[in-house]
Design an enzyme around this catalytic site. Structure first.
Site, PDB file in Angstrom:
ATOM      1  N   SER A 103     -14.849  -2.996   2.723  1.00  0.00           N
ATOM      2  CA  SER A 103     -16.002  -3.115   1.819  1.00  0.00           C
ATOM      3  C   SER A 103     -16.793  -1.810   1.811  1.00  0.00           C
ATOM      4  CB  SER A 103     -16.891  -4.281   2.248  1.00  0.00           C
ATOM      5  OG  SER A 103     -17.244  -4.160   3.607  1.00  0.00           O
ATOM      6  N   HIS A 128      -3.770   1.799  12.427  1.00  0.00           N
ATOM      7  CA  HIS A 128      -4.235   2.839  13.356  1.00  0.00           C
ATOM      8  C   HIS A 128      -3.255   4.026  13.376  1.00  0.00           C
ATOM      9  CE1 HIS A 128      -7.712   0.634  14.853  1.00  0.00           C
ATOM     10  NE2 HIS A 128      -6.967  -0.441  14.696  1.00  0.00           N
ATOM     11  N   ASP A 133      -8.568   4.127   3.943  1.00  0.00           N
ATOM     12  CA  ASP A 133      -9.339   3.203   3.108  1.00  0.00           C
ATOM     13  C   ASP A 133      -9.856   3.886   1.841  1.00  0.00           C
ATOM     14  OD1 ASP A 133      -8.800   1.708   5.304  1.00  0.00           O
ATOM     15  OD2 ASP A 133     -10.867   1.558   6.010  1.00  0.00           O
TER      16      ASP A 133
HETATM   17  C1  GAF Z   1     -10.329   1.142   9.736  1.00  0.00           C
HETATM   18  C2  GAF Z   1     -10.453   2.633   9.451  1.00  0.00           C
HETATM   19  F1  GAF Z   1     -11.493   2.859   8.584  1.00  0.00           F
HETATM   20  C3  GAF Z   1      -9.157   3.181   8.846  1.00  0.00           C
HETATM   21  O1  GAF Z   1      -9.262   4.572   8.690  1.00  0.00           O
HETATM   22  C4  GAF Z   1      -7.964   2.833   9.740  1.00  0.00           C
HETATM   23  O2  GAF Z   1      -7.939   3.629  10.894  1.00  0.00           O
HETATM   24  C5  GAF Z   1      -7.963   1.343  10.069  1.00  0.00           C
HETATM   25  O3  GAF Z   1      -9.220   0.926  10.601  1.00  0.00           O
HETATM   26  C6  GAF Z   1      -6.894   1.000  11.071  1.00  0.00           C
HETATM   27  O4  GAF Z   1      -5.640   1.215  10.521  1.00  0.00           O
HETATM   28  O5  GAF Z   1     -10.190   0.433   8.544  1.00  0.00           O
END
Ligand code: GAF
Length: 409
Positions: A133, A38, A178
């Protein structure tokens, strides 16, 4: 299944579905975040790695010159989708199709017109397991469009296009982590991402004495959808009250000084983010120095902070981390934490490579005893980001490294 087998399997599924061989074969990995949770939407640092689990697409020009992208998925119960390229692309049903739809819309907005395609999707990234995913599916779609149009876009722009797809077509206000790691992952490296400058640094992690173990709790508490945007807002509120552009600019001292101005929950959310950004920078230093006990301690501290201050853990993930801590360094575990958005999904542990089997079995047994749930546990080396798989189909035996994708327990 190795990546090679996965590619062959997807090509064979394409042949069975469309009665001809595919012309393009592309893959994009899921990810595990080693530390920095986060942090991405707070302009902070994150330290993920791509994993040896992939969304794979096999494709060919659409039969009969149809101006549409048709995608069939091997996922149980996933209805096929058709994206009409002669009309504006909009979100719709089935909902899994919104990830590819959003990506196609992103390419169209950049003036890149994909051609009509028949596509077969097969993914080995566990769905809803906190291993991205959906980012793997977005990045896989983007990689296919690049391959089929012959127009590659810059990796940062590609990741941002995929993030936008997730925001606008899936309604998930995710950060950039991600999609960045699915595009830019590198074998034997973690990726330190500065989510403010969007600069990335590959951090080597090829010490054969350590392994990254991924423990899927196999639970998903249906809170992520509503809680994630709430967390984002709480962080924005904290930054505003502290008078900084984002929590990246805040310090623990500043937070304590202004503690009285913040509501207790908002204070704890900010404390998590500020401390997690610091832990991530230290963890990268620890990894560069192969100081695994230090990295492990930071992972445990991250979990405590996610559980108590950010409140995104759950009893099952807490059980996994307690079991890991019980095994301890003597038994080969350096550290463990929940990974990803939270409320279930996976934990990530840093362990001694020669103890993988023992630790996996003990964790599975203890977790089942405590929760009644069978965990899925596997190791992954840091993997490469999205790729066009080499050669025309059928895929040659030598084209892939042999990666064992089978779960340990
Ligand atoms: C999810 C979100 F898609 C990422 O961007 C990130 O904030 C994550 O939660 C927490 O670290 O995977």
């Amino acid at each position: 299944m190795t990546l090679h087998e996965l590619a062959r399997h997807t090509a064979a599924e394409f042949q069975a579905a469309y009665d001809r061989p595919p012309r393009w074969l592309v893959a994009a990995p899921g990810r595990v975040n080693v530390i920095g949770e986060h942090n991405d939407y707070n302009d902070g640092f994150v330290l993920p790695m791509a994993i040896e689990r992939y969304a794979v697409m096999a494709a060919a020009e659409s039969a009969g010159g149809k101006n549409a992208i048709s995608i069939r998925s091997t996922a149980p119960g996933a209805n096929p989708i058709t994206i009409d390229l002669s009309a504006p692309v909009k979100p719709g049903e089935p909902r899994w199709g919104n990830y590819p739809r959003g990506v196609v819309a992103g390419f169209l907005a950049r003036g890149i017109q994909p051609r009509g395609l028949d596509v077969l999707l097969h993914s080995s990234v566990p769905l809803g397991g906190g291993l991205s995913s959906s980012a793997a599916l977005e990045v896989c779609t983007a990689t296919l469009i690049e391959a089929a149009t012959g127009k590659s876009i810059d990796p940062v722009a590609k990741a941002l296009l995929c993030q936008k797809a997730e925001h606008e077509f899936a309604g998930m206000p995710c950060g950039i982590m991600d999609q960045f790691i699915s595009v830019m992952g590198r074998e034997n490296h973690l990726l330190l991402i500065d989510c403010r400058s969007r600069q990335t640094e590959l951090v080597p992690m090829s010490d054969p004495s350590v392994a990254v173990l991924i423990i899927n709790t196999c639970v998903k508490h249906e809170l992520t959808g509503s809680e994630y945007p709430t967390r984002r807002k709480q962080c924005e509120t904290a930054a505003k009250i502290l008078g900084v552009a984002s929590l990246r600019d805040a310090t623990a001292d500043l937070l304590e000084r202004d503690r009285g101005k913040l509501d207790g929950v908002v204070y704890r959310r900010a404390r998590h983010v500020i401390s997690e950004i610091e832990r991530t920078v230290h963890a990268a230093e620890g990894i560069r120095a192969s100081n695994w006990p230090a990295v492990g301690q930071l992972m445990y501290a991250s979990h405590d902070s996610l559980r108590d201050d950010y409140e995104v853990s759950c009893p099952e993930a807490d059980a996994v981390v307690e079991i890991a801590a019980g095994i301890g360094i003597k038994g080969g575990v350096y550290g463990c934490r929940i990974t990803g958005g939270g409320f279930g999904g996976c934990c990530v542990a840093l362990i001694k490579a020669d103890a993988v089997d023992l630790i996996s079995r003990q964790m599975a047994a203890d977790y089942r005893k405590q929760t009644g749930i069978a965990a899925a546990i596997f190791v992954s080396r840091p993997a490469n980001g999205a790729m066009v798989l080499p050669g025309q189909c059928p895929v040659t035996e030598t084209a892939f490294q042999s990666i064992d994708l089978s779960p340990i327990v």
